[in-house]
Write a protein that holds these residues in place. Structure first.
Motif, PDB file in Angstrom:
ATOM      1  N   TRP A 111       3.009  -5.041  -1.462  1.00  0.00           N
ATOM      2  CA  TRP A 111       4.258  -5.331  -2.159  1.00  0.00           C
ATOM      3  C   TRP A 111       4.729  -4.139  -2.980  1.00  0.00           C
ATOM      4  O   TRP A 111       5.948  -3.942  -3.158  1.00  0.00           O
ATOM      5  N   LYS A 112       3.797  -3.329  -3.468  1.00  0.00           N
ATOM      6  CA  LYS A 112       4.171  -2.091  -4.154  1.00  0.00           C
ATOM      7  C   LYS A 112       4.946  -1.172  -3.206  1.00  0.00           C
ATOM      8  O   LYS A 112       5.923  -0.526  -3.592  1.00  0.00           O
ATOM      9  N   ALA A 115       8.403  -2.597  -2.665  1.00  0.00           N
ATOM     10  CA  ALA A 115       9.203  -2.357  -3.867  1.00  0.00           C
ATOM     11  C   ALA A 115       9.658  -0.900  -3.940  1.00  0.00           C
ATOM     12  O   ALA A 115      10.783  -0.596  -4.358  1.00  0.00           O
ATOM     13  N   ASN A 118      12.515  -0.462  -1.624  1.00  0.00           N
ATOM     14  CA  ASN A 118      13.715  -1.027  -2.239  1.00  0.00           C
ATOM     15  C   ASN A 118      14.370  -0.002  -3.168  1.00  0.00           C
ATOM     16  O   ASN A 118      15.587   0.217  -3.108  1.00  0.00           O
ATOM     17  N   LEU A 156      12.021 -10.256  -3.349  1.00  0.00           N
ATOM     18  CA  LEU A 156      11.804  -8.818  -3.173  1.00  0.00           C
ATOM     19  C   LEU A 156      12.177  -8.399  -1.757  1.00  0.00           C
ATOM     20  O   LEU A 156      12.791  -7.352  -1.543  1.00  0.00           O
TER      21      LEU A 156
END
Length: 220
Positions: A111-112, A115, A118, A156
């Motif tokens: 997820w890092k 992110a 993003n 996210l």
């Protein structure tokens, strides 16, 4: 020296910076771990030094193997985010291609990495990438969204898909039956994708991108 300074130093001075970073690491006894025996938290500068020295010597390519190392992957992801290049985007997407998205924790490396993508691709100062790279991003986002059941992480995914302003991405968001908790993120993604895929949309010039970056930093 801050971590940001170390990254900039490595990018500007290359191999010479790598040698100096390693010298400072040895001289000052920088630590690998962020938690001391007495419970005190510190910055694990030795890990950052290892990744930044690799960046100085070998560029983004030298960070790719570190993405496969559980002890270094989050450090490598953070540095790749700060490099802000098409190569760093592709390295992060390569990492996401093998992610299983099972962790419910937003601080997990999978997820890092999403992110980071993003932040690199979803705003007006986005790194310029080819459509094929946007397609790779969409594939990663769709898989991540389907796997996770955590509303924040689904949001996210919808934030990250803004970095792929293509017809396929717009079609996916339009047909998506999203939980009510992520409807705001879905609406935001639709608005951004429509705006950025419009023929009237103009990519900001370098000065405008710097202004966007300064505003985002001030708002952080």
């Amino acid at each position: 020296m801050s971590v940001e300074d170390m990254i900039r130093f490595a990018l500007i001075h290359g191999p010479e910076a790598a040698e100096e970073i390693e010298r400072l690491c040895a001289q000052h006894g920088w630590l690998n771990e962020g938690l001391l025996e007495d419970g005190t938290r510190v910055v694990p500068f030795a890990r950052w030094a290892q990744v930044c020295a690799a960046l100085g010597r070998g560029g983004v390519g030298a960070l790719r193997p570190m993405l496969a190392d559980p002890e270094l992957e989050t450090f490598a992801i953070a540095v790749l985010e700060d490099v802000r290049s098409a190569d760093s985007v592709e390295a992060l997407l390569g990492f996401c291609a093998s992610a299983d998205w099972q962790s419910p924790n937003a601080t997990h490396a999978d997820w890092k990495a999403l992110a980071a993508l993003n932040l690199l691709l979803s705003f007006d100062d986005a790194v310029k990438i080819e459509k094929s790279v946007m397609d790779d991003l969409l594939r990663a986002v769709v898989r991540a969204f389907d796997v996770t059941q955590v509303p924040f992480l689904k949001s996210l995914c919808l934030m990250a898909v803004r970095g792929a302003p293509t017809e396929a991405a717009l079609a996916w968001v339009l047909q998506l039956e999203a939980p009510v908790e992520v409807e705001a993120a879905r609406a935001n993604a639709l608005k951004s994708l429509k705006r950025r895929s419009s023929p009237k949309h103009k990519t900001p010039d370098a000065a405008q991108k710097r202004q966007v970056q300064r505003k985002r930093a001030a708002d952080a």
